[in-house]
Design an enzyme around this catalytic site. Structure first.
Site, PDB file in Angstrom:
ATOM      1  N   LYS A  49       0.579  -1.281   0.143  1.00  0.00           N
ATOM      2  CA  LYS A  49      -0.159   0.107  -0.150  1.00  0.00           C
ATOM      3  C   LYS A  49       0.461   1.285  -0.101  1.00  0.00           C
ATOM      4  O   LYS A  49       0.812   2.014  -0.838  1.00  0.00           O
ATOM      5  CB  LYS A  49      -1.004  -0.223   1.275  1.00  0.00           C
ATOM      6  N   ARG A  86      -9.711   1.526   8.403  1.00  0.00           N
ATOM      7  CA  ARG A  86      -9.189   0.149   8.853  1.00  0.00           C
ATOM      8  C   ARG A  86      -9.963  -0.902   9.616  1.00  0.00           C
ATOM      9  O   ARG A  86     -10.115  -2.102   9.825  1.00  0.00           O
ATOM     10  CB  ARG A  86      -8.239  -0.277   9.609  1.00  0.00           C
ATOM     11  N   ARG A 105      11.246  -5.651   4.720  1.00  0.00           N
ATOM     12  CA  ARG A 105      11.025  -5.008   4.701  1.00  0.00           C
ATOM     13  C   ARG A 105      11.977  -4.152   5.638  1.00  0.00           C
ATOM     14  O   ARG A 105      12.365  -4.422   6.848  1.00  0.00           O
ATOM     15  CB  ARG A 105       9.708  -3.969   4.840  1.00  0.00           C
ATOM     16  N   ARG A 122      10.954  -3.154  11.712  1.00  0.00           N
ATOM     17  CA  ARG A 122       9.931  -2.047  12.289  1.00  0.00           C
ATOM     18  C   ARG A 122       9.951  -3.358  13.375  1.00  0.00           C
ATOM     19  O   ARG A 122       9.824  -4.902  13.287  1.00  0.00           O
ATOM     20  CB  ARG A 122       8.863  -1.956  11.727  1.00  0.00           C
ATOM     21  N   ARG A 172      -1.479  -9.548  13.325  1.00  0.00           N
ATOM     22  CA  ARG A 172      -1.892  -8.525  12.293  1.00  0.00           C
ATOM     23  C   ARG A 172      -2.227  -8.875  11.575  1.00  0.00           C
ATOM     24  O   ARG A 172      -3.335  -8.120  10.533  1.00  0.00           O
ATOM     25  CB  ARG A 172      -0.517  -7.203  12.152  1.00  0.00           C
TER      26      ARG A 172
HETATM   27  P1  ADP Z   1       1.677  -1.373   7.124  1.00  0.00           P
HETATM   28  O1  ADP Z   1       2.175  -0.540   6.939  1.00  0.00           O
HETATM   29  O2  ADP Z   1       2.346  -3.086   7.598  1.00  0.00           O
HETATM   30  O3  ADP Z   1      -0.262  -1.942   6.576  1.00  0.00           O
HETATM   31  P2  ADP Z   1       1.312   0.750   9.514  1.00  0.00           P
HETATM   32  O4  ADP Z   1       2.255   1.129   9.383  1.00  0.00           O
HETATM   33  O5  ADP Z   1      -0.170   1.014   8.465  1.00  0.00           O
HETATM   34  O6  ADP Z   1       0.692  -0.610   8.769  1.00  0.00           O
HETATM   35  O7  ADP Z   1       0.283   0.665  10.856  1.00  0.00           O
HETATM   36  C1  ADP Z   1       0.760  -0.136  11.774  1.00  0.00           C
HETATM   37  C2  ADP Z   1       0.479  -0.337  13.709  1.00  0.00           C
HETATM   38  O8  ADP Z   1      -0.159   1.471  13.555  1.00  0.00           O
HETATM   39  C3  ADP Z   1      -1.153  -0.751  12.671  1.00  0.00           C
HETATM   40  O9  ADP Z   1      -1.117  -2.755  13.129  1.00  0.00           O
HETATM   41  C4  ADP Z   1      -1.750  -0.099  14.314  1.00  0.00           C
HETATM   42  O10 ADP Z   1      -2.066  -1.037  15.646  1.00  0.00           O
HETATM   43  C5  ADP Z   1      -1.794   1.496  14.247  1.00  0.00           C
HETATM   44  N1  ADP Z   1      -2.843   2.244  12.825  1.00  0.00           N
HETATM   45  C6  ADP Z   1      -2.651   2.479  11.438  1.00  0.00           C
HETATM   46  N2  ADP Z   1      -3.883   3.553  10.882  1.00  0.00           N
HETATM   47  C7  ADP Z   1      -4.444   2.642  11.674  1.00  0.00           C
HETATM   48  C8  ADP Z   1      -5.861   2.818  11.674  1.00  0.00           C
HETATM   49  N3  ADP Z   1      -6.681   3.088  10.694  1.00  0.00           N
HETATM   50  N4  ADP Z   1      -6.871   2.418  12.756  1.00  0.00           N
HETATM   51  C9  ADP Z   1      -6.487   1.374  13.907  1.00  0.00           C
HETATM   52  N5  ADP Z   1      -4.448   1.061  13.894  1.00  0.00           N
HETATM   53  C10 ADP Z   1      -3.846   1.783  13.060  1.00  0.00           C
HETATM   54  P1  ADP Z   2       2.581  -1.713   3.068  1.00  0.00           P
HETATM   55  O1  ADP Z   2       2.488  -0.182   3.170  1.00  0.00           O
HETATM   56  O2  ADP Z   2       1.243  -2.048   2.582  1.00  0.00           O
HETATM   57  O3  ADP Z   2       2.033  -2.490   4.651  1.00  0.00           O
HETATM   58  P2  ADP Z   2       4.699  -1.755   1.542  1.00  0.00           P
HETATM   59  O4  ADP Z   2       4.651  -0.894   0.618  1.00  0.00           O
HETATM   60  O5  ADP Z   2       5.513  -1.095   3.054  1.00  0.00           O
HETATM   61  O6  ADP Z   2       3.472  -2.087   2.072  1.00  0.00           O
HETATM   62  O7  ADP Z   2       5.611  -2.510   1.025  1.00  0.00           O
HETATM   63  C1  ADP Z   2       5.937  -4.254   2.352  1.00  0.00           C
HETATM   64  C2  ADP Z   2       6.729  -4.167   2.066  1.00  0.00           C
HETATM   65  O8  ADP Z   2       7.039  -5.145   0.620  1.00  0.00           O
HETATM   66  C3  ADP Z   2       8.315  -2.963   1.260  1.00  0.00           C
HETATM   67  O9  ADP Z   2       9.524  -3.727   2.004  1.00  0.00           O
HETATM   68  C4  ADP Z   2       8.441  -2.865   0.018  1.00  0.00           C
HETATM   69  O10 ADP Z   2       9.441  -2.707  -0.321  1.00  0.00           O
HETATM   70  C5  ADP Z   2       7.818  -4.213  -0.933  1.00  0.00           C
HETATM   71  N1  ADP Z   2       7.384  -4.544  -1.791  1.00  0.00           N
HETATM   72  C6  ADP Z   2       6.340  -4.171  -1.959  1.00  0.00           C
HETATM   73  N2  ADP Z   2       5.357  -3.869  -2.985  1.00  0.00           N
HETATM   74  C7  ADP Z   2       5.904  -4.893  -3.714  1.00  0.00           C
HETATM   75  C8  ADP Z   2       6.047  -5.953  -4.742  1.00  0.00           C
HETATM   76  N3  ADP Z   2       4.896  -5.447  -5.511  1.00  0.00           N
HETATM   77  N4  ADP Z   2       6.864  -6.923  -5.070  1.00  0.00           N
HETATM   78  C9  ADP Z   2       8.070  -6.962  -3.920  1.00  0.00           C
HETATM   79  N5  ADP Z   2       8.014  -6.396  -3.225  1.00  0.00           N
HETATM   80  C10 ADP Z   2       7.254  -5.079  -2.997  1.00  0.00           C
END
Ligand code: ADP
Ligand code: ADP
Ligand code: ZN
Length: 213
Positions: A13, A88, A127, A160, A171
């Site tokens: 994302k 979410r 990541r 992280r 998660r």
């Molecule tokens: P990811 O990139 O793996 O999807 P995020 O960086 O978006 O994770 O979020 C990390 C953490 O922050 C989540 O596991 C949650 O604890 C919290 N968080 C982020 N956005 C929200 C939301 N909209 N509602 C509730 N918790 C959130």
């Molecule tokens: P999210 O925001 O959904 O938690 P991220 O954008 O941080 O996810 O991506 C999670 C991990 O996967 C990062 O290390 C990123 O560089 C890698 N990644 C993202 N998109 C792709 C893809 N299409 N193929 C392979 N690796 C990816």
């Protein structure tokens, strides 16, 4: 253009949101980044959010809804925005719709970056996030120019705490029970766009922009 990004943790994302933000000149708003910045600065919000995040749980809706609803009223959101990590839960989505409705606006696209669970755990282990600016990399798929160092700001890259496998499992459970229902929610509204997130980063991006224009 008002966009939200849906998908499991690690689906890509943030990676796509960043590219879309550059392409369309609209801000990328990541609630995860906002919480991490608050934790780093040891604010009251950061203190409240930290325990939930470390445990792989969602932060309660009331800590996140007003924050986002206020943020999208800022001037830089006049042309649109990309929400990454929000909504979410169904109540978060309803609160967002309510706020937008009041201004005769709506979400144009909910982009669902679809990646099966099996891929996620592996991807998350690679990541790396910058402690300075939050930029994300991947040890294999998107390595920085210099190992362990952020291309953007030169600070250190780390795994992280919540990207460790035990927490990622938790998660994913939370994603399936609380966030996945949003796919049906936006499908019903006619704004859902699902893309195969297992494809290469550039291919996923092309698929999205071919629909968005
Ligand atoms: P990811 O990139 O793996 O999807 P995020 O960086 O978006 O994770 O979020 C990390 C953490 O922050 C989540 O596991 C949650 O604890 C919290 N968080 C982020 N956005 C929200 C939301 N909209 N509602 C509730 N918790 C959130
Ligand atoms: P999210 O925001 O959904 O938690 P991220 O954008 O941080 O996810 O991506 C999670 C991990 O996967 C990062 O290390 C990123 O560089 C890698 N990644 C993202 N998109 C792709 C893809 N299409 N193929 C392979 N690796 C990816
Ligand atoms: Zn950085």
């Amino acid at each position: 253009m008002k966009i939200i990004m849906l998908g499991a943790p690690g689906a890509g994302k943030g990676t796509q949101a960043k590219k879309l933000s550059e392409r369309y000149g609209i801000p990328h708003i990541s609630t995860g980044d906002i919480f991490r910045a608050n934790i780093k600065n040891n604010t009251e919000l950061g203190q409240k959010a930290k325990g939930y995040m470390d445990a792989g749980q969602l932060v309660p809706d009331e800590l996140v809804v007003d924050l986002v609803v206020d943020r999208i009223k800022d001037r830089d959101c006049m042309k649109g925005f990309i929400l990454d990590g929000f909504p979410r839960t169904i109540p978060q989505a309803e609160a967002l719709d309510y706020a937008l409705n009041n201004q005769n606006e709506k979400i144009d696209y909910a982009i669902n970056v679809d990646v099966p669970d099996e891929h996620i755990i592996k991807r998350m282990a690679g990541r790396r996030a910058c402690v300075g600016c939050g930029a994300t990399y991947h040890t294999e798929n998107m390595p920085p120019k210099k190992e362990g160092i952020c291309d953007v700001c030169g600070e250190k890259l780390v795994l992280r705490e919540d990207d460790k496998p035990e927490t990622v499992k938790k998660r994913l459970e939370v994603y399936h029970s609380q966030t996945k229902p949003l796919i049906a929610y936006y499908e019903k509204k006619g704004s859902l766009l699902t893309v195969d997130g297992t494809l290469d980063i550039e291919v996923v991006f092309k698929k999205i922009t071919s629909v968005l224009g």
